[in-house]
Design a protein around this motif. Structure first.
Motif, PDB file in Angstrom:
ATOM      1  N   LYS A   1       0.827  -1.205   0.000  1.00  0.00           N
ATOM      2  CA  LYS A   1       0.000   0.000   0.000  1.00  0.00           C
ATOM      3  C   LYS A   1       0.860   1.253   0.000  1.00  0.00           C
ATOM      4  O   LYS A   1       0.598   2.206  -0.743  1.00  0.00           O
ATOM      5  N   ASN A   2       1.913   1.256   0.823  1.00  0.00           N
ATOM      6  CA  ASN A   2       2.803   2.416   0.863  1.00  0.00           C
ATOM      7  C   ASN A   2       3.544   2.593  -0.468  1.00  0.00           C
ATOM      8  O   ASN A   2       3.704   3.716  -0.952  1.00  0.00           O
ATOM      9  N   ALA A   3       4.004   1.480  -1.037  1.00  0.00           N
ATOM     10  CA  ALA A   3       4.685   1.549  -2.331  1.00  0.00           C
ATOM     11  C   ALA A   3       3.733   2.034  -3.424  1.00  0.00           C
ATOM     12  O   ALA A   3       4.122   2.779  -4.328  1.00  0.00           O
ATOM     13  N   GLN A   4       2.469   1.638  -3.327  1.00  0.00           N
ATOM     14  CA  GLN A   4       1.469   2.053  -4.306  1.00  0.00           C
ATOM     15  C   GLN A   4       1.196   3.557  -4.197  1.00  0.00           C
ATOM     16  O   GLN A   4       1.086   4.250  -5.219  1.00  0.00           O
ATOM     17  N   GLN A   5       1.107   4.063  -2.978  1.00  0.00           N
ATOM     18  CA  GLN A   5       0.906   5.503  -2.796  1.00  0.00           C
ATOM     19  C   GLN A   5       2.096   6.298  -3.332  1.00  0.00           C
ATOM     20  O   GLN A   5       1.924   7.353  -3.951  1.00  0.00           O
ATOM     21  N   LEU A   6       3.292   5.787  -3.099  1.00  0.00           N
ATOM     22  CA  LEU A   6       4.481   6.441  -3.622  1.00  0.00           C
ATOM     23  C   LEU A   6       4.472   6.415  -5.147  1.00  0.00           C
ATOM     24  O   LEU A   6       4.787   7.423  -5.802  1.00  0.00           O
ATOM     25  N   CYS A   7       4.100   5.283  -5.735  1.00  0.00           N
ATOM     26  CA  CYS A   7       4.025   5.148  -7.186  1.00  0.00           C
ATOM     27  C   CYS A   7       3.058   6.174  -7.773  1.00  0.00           C
ATOM     28  O   CYS A   7       3.385   6.882  -8.743  1.00  0.00           O
ATOM     29  N   MET A   8       1.857   6.287  -7.211  1.00  0.00           N
ATOM     30  CA  MET A   8       0.863   7.225  -7.727  1.00  0.00           C
ATOM     31  C   MET A   8       1.327   8.663  -7.555  1.00  0.00           C
ATOM     32  O   MET A   8       1.069   9.521  -8.414  1.00  0.00           O
ATOM     33  N   ALA A   9       2.020   8.951  -6.455  1.00  0.00           N
ATOM     34  CA  ALA A   9       2.525  10.305  -6.232  1.00  0.00           C
ATOM     35  C   ALA A   9       3.600  10.660  -7.258  1.00  0.00           C
ATOM     36  O   ALA A   9       3.610  11.768  -7.812  1.00  0.00           O
ATOM     37  N   ILE A  10       4.509   9.714  -7.522  1.00  0.00           N
ATOM     38  CA  ILE A  10       5.591   9.958  -8.490  1.00  0.00           C
ATOM     39  C   ILE A  10       5.036  10.181  -9.887  1.00  0.00           C
ATOM     40  O   ILE A  10       5.370  11.162 -10.567  1.00  0.00           O
ATOM     41  N   LEU A  11       4.157   9.272 -10.341  1.00  0.00           N
ATOM     42  CA  LEU A  11       3.640   9.378 -11.701  1.00  0.00           C
ATOM     43  C   LEU A  11       2.643  10.521 -11.851  1.00  0.00           C
ATOM     44  O   LEU A  11       2.537  11.122 -12.927  1.00  0.00           O
ATOM     45  N   GLY A  12       1.921  10.824 -10.778  1.00  0.00           N
ATOM     46  CA  GLY A  12       1.010  11.958 -10.837  1.00  0.00           C
ATOM     47  C   GLY A  12       1.742  13.270 -11.044  1.00  0.00           C
ATOM     48  O   GLY A  12       1.236  14.183 -11.700  1.00  0.00           O
ATOM     49  N   GLU A  13       2.957  13.349 -10.522  1.00  0.00           N
ATOM     50  CA  GLU A  13       3.746  14.575 -10.643  1.00  0.00           C
ATOM     51  C   GLU A  13       4.563  14.613 -11.924  1.00  0.00           C
ATOM     52  O   GLU A  13       4.929  15.691 -12.397  1.00  0.00           O
ATOM     53  N   THR A  14       4.849  13.474 -12.516  1.00  0.00           N
ATOM     54  CA  THR A  14       5.778  13.443 -13.661  1.00  0.00           C
ATOM     55  C   THR A  14       5.160  12.939 -14.961  1.00  0.00           C
ATOM     56  O   THR A  14       5.869  12.847 -15.965  1.00  0.00           O
ATOM     57  N   LYS A  15       3.862  12.627 -14.989  1.00  0.00           N
ATOM     58  CA  LYS A  15       3.291  12.008 -16.193  1.00  0.00           C
ATOM     59  C   LYS A  15       3.375  12.936 -17.407  1.00  0.00           C
ATOM     60  O   LYS A  15       3.600  12.469 -18.536  1.00  0.00           O
ATOM     61  N   LEU A  16       3.207  14.241 -17.214  1.00  0.00           N
ATOM     62  CA  LEU A  16       3.321  15.149 -18.351  1.00  0.00           C
ATOM     63  C   LEU A  16       4.774  15.278 -18.808  1.00  0.00           C
ATOM     64  O   LEU A  16       5.038  15.504 -19.992  1.00  0.00           O
ATOM     65  N   ASP A  17       5.711  15.129 -17.873  1.00  0.00           N
ATOM     66  CA  ASP A  17       7.123  15.101 -18.259  1.00  0.00           C
ATOM     67  C   ASP A  17       7.421  13.845 -19.075  1.00  0.00           C
ATOM     68  O   ASP A  17       8.221  13.874 -20.019  1.00  0.00           O
ATOM     69  N   PHE A  18       6.801  12.734 -18.687  1.00  0.00           N
ATOM     70  CA  PHE A  18       6.922  11.504 -19.466  1.00  0.00           C
ATOM     71  C   PHE A  18       6.416  11.735 -20.888  1.00  0.00           C
ATOM     72  O   PHE A  18       7.053  11.323 -21.871  1.00  0.00           O
ATOM     73  N   LEU A  19       5.250  12.377 -20.992  1.00  0.00           N
ATOM     74  CA  LEU A  19       4.656  12.631 -22.301  1.00  0.00           C
ATOM     75  C   LEU A  19       5.600  13.472 -23.164  1.00  0.00           C
ATOM     76  O   LEU A  19       5.826  13.164 -24.340  1.00  0.00           O
ATOM     77  N   GLU A  20       6.160  14.510 -22.583  1.00  0.00           N
ATOM     78  CA  GLU A  20       7.084  15.359 -23.333  1.00  0.00           C
ATOM     79  C   GLU A  20       8.309  14.569 -23.790  1.00  0.00           C
ATOM     80  O   GLU A  20       8.771  14.707 -24.932  1.00  0.00           O
ATOM     81  N   ALA A  21       8.833  13.729 -22.893  1.00  0.00           N
ATOM     82  CA  ALA A  21      10.013  12.929 -23.247  1.00  0.00           C
ATOM     83  C   ALA A  21       9.699  11.965 -24.381  1.00  0.00           C
ATOM     84  O   ALA A  21      10.515  11.777 -25.299  1.00  0.00           O
ATOM     85  N   LEU A  22       8.501  11.367 -24.358  1.00  0.00           N
ATOM     86  CA  LEU A  22       8.126  10.431 -25.419  1.00  0.00           C
ATOM     87  C   LEU A  22       7.934  11.152 -26.752  1.00  0.00           C
ATOM     88  O   LEU A  22       8.290  10.624 -27.806  1.00  0.00           O
ATOM     89  N   ILE A  23       7.362  12.342 -26.708  1.00  0.00           N
ATOM     90  CA  ILE A  23       7.174  13.114 -27.940  1.00  0.00           C
ATOM     91  C   ILE A  23       8.528  13.497 -28.523  1.00  0.00           C
ATOM     92  O   ILE A  23       8.752  13.435 -29.736  1.00  0.00           O
ATOM     93  N   ARG A  24       9.461  13.898 -27.666  1.00  0.00           N
ATOM     94  CA  ARG A  24      10.797  14.272 -28.138  1.00  0.00           C
ATOM     95  C   ARG A  24      11.504  13.084 -28.789  1.00  0.00           C
ATOM     96  O   ARG A  24      12.253  13.247 -29.759  1.00  0.00           O
ATOM     97  N   ARG A  25      11.272  11.905 -28.271  1.00  0.00           N
ATOM     98  CA  ARG A  25      11.915  10.715 -28.833  1.00  0.00           C
ATOM     99  C   ARG A  25      11.397  10.411 -30.234  1.00  0.00           C
ATOM    100  O   ARG A  25      12.080   9.771 -31.021  1.00  0.00           O
TER     101      ARG A  25
END
Length: 259
Positions: free
Chosen positions: A188-212
Motif C-alpha cells: 500500500k505504501n509503495a502504491q501511494q508512492l508510485c501514484m505520487a511519483i507518476l502523478g507529478e511526472t506524467k506530463l514530463d513523461f509525455l514530453e520525453a516520449l514526444i521528443r523521442r
C-alpha cells in the motif's frame, strides 16, 4: 331539308355521339402521353446532385489534431491530483521508516520506473501515430503501473539498506498472518508512492516520449532519455529520490542536463 345527291342523312343518336367523343378523347390522351414520353426521353429531368465532399488539406487536418491534443492536454493538467503528493509521500516514509526512508524511497521509485516502462512498452507508446493517441496511452500506462505492483511485496534489507522486493516462498512455506499484514502495508505504501511519483511526472513523461519521436528534438530538453532507461531519468533526474550511483547507467554521453 332536301337530301343532296339523293343521299339521305339522319342525325346521330346520342349513344353514337358519346362513343365518337369517347374515342376522340382516348386518341387525344394517347397522343399527349406519346408527346410527353418523347419529351422526357429527349430532356431528362435534372436531379439536384449533392456536391462532392471537400477534402481537408493536410494543414487543416494537422490543425484539427493539434486543437484536439491541446484540449486533451488541458484536461490532463486539470485532472484531480493523487490522494498523496510526492512531498507528502516523502514525509510519510520518514515517519514510518525513519532511517530506512531514503533507501525505500529510492527502491520504490525504481520499481515505479520499471512498471511504467513495462506498461508503455506493452502499449507501443513510441509507435503511436499522433500526440493525442500517445496521451491516451500515457493515461492507461500510469493507471496500470501502480495497480499492478507485485504481490506480496515485502521490505527486505541489503548492503545498501532497505528495499521493496517480491517474496519468493520456499517450498511448503507461506507467509504468517503477521507477515501477510506487513506485506499488505508495504504494498500500500509503495502504491501511494508510485501514484505520487507518476502523478507529478506524467506530463514530463509525455514530453520525453514526444521528443523521442522527433530526432532533432531529443537533446533540446535537459536530461531526455536516449533509451528506455526510465530509472535514471525518473529517479535520479526528476524526483531525485535516488543518487546517480544507485540507478542504471545508460549510454548517454551528454550529461549537461543533469543536476
Amino acid at each position: 331539308k332536301a337530301p343532296l345527291d339523293g343521299i339521305k342523312y339522319e342525325p346521330a343518336s346520342p349513344e353514337k355521339e358519346w362513343r365518337r367523343n369517347a374515342v376522340t378523347w382516348v386518341m387525344f390522351t394517347l397522343l399527349c402521353l406519346g408527346v410527353f414520353y418523347e419529351y422526357s426521353q429527349r430532356n431528362p429531368p435534372r436531379r439536384n446532385k449533392m456536391p462532392p465532399p471537400i477534402e481537408a488539406s493536410p494543414a487543416q487536418v494537422q490543425e484539427s489534431q493539434h486543437l484536439i491534443f491541446m484540449k486533451e492536454l488541458q484536461k490532463a493538467k486539470e485532472a484531480p491530483e493523487p490522494e498523496v503528493s510526492l512531498t507528502e509521500a516523502k514525509e510519510m516514509f520518514r515517519e514510518k521508516y525513519s532511517d530506512s526512508a531514503k533507501p525505500l524511497l529510492c527502491s520504490g521509485c525504481k520499481m515505479t520506473a520499471a512498471r511504467i516502462g513495462e506498461e508503455l512498452s506493452a502499449r507501443n507508446a513510441t509507435g503511436q501515430p499522433d500526440p493525442t493517441a500517445l496521451l491516451n496511452v500515457m493515461h492507461e500506462a500510469v493507471d496500470a503501473s501502480c495497480e499492478k505492483l507485485p504481490a506480496p511485496l515485502v521490505i527486505s534489507r541489503g548492503h545498501r539498506g532497505a528495499f521493496f522486493g517480491t517474496y519468493q516462498a520456499p517450498d511448503g512455506h507461506q507467509l504468517s498472518g503477521l507477515e501477510q499484514r506487513k506485506a499488505e502495508v508495504a504494498r500500500k505504501n509503495a502504491q501511494q508512492l508510485c501514484m505520487a511519483i507518476l502523478g507529478e511526472t506524467k506530463l514530463d513523461f509525455l514530453e520525453a516520449l514526444i521528443r523521442r519521436k522527433v530526432p532533432h528534438a531529443r537533446h533540446m530538453g535537459p536530461g531526455q532519455p536516449e533509451s528506455d532507461n526510465w530509472e535514471r531519468w525518473l529517479c535520479a533526474r526528476h524526483t531525485r529520490l535516488c543518487k546517480r550511483s544507485e540507478v542504471q547507467e545508460d549510454d548517454e554521453e551528454d550529461e549537461e542536463g543533469e543536476l
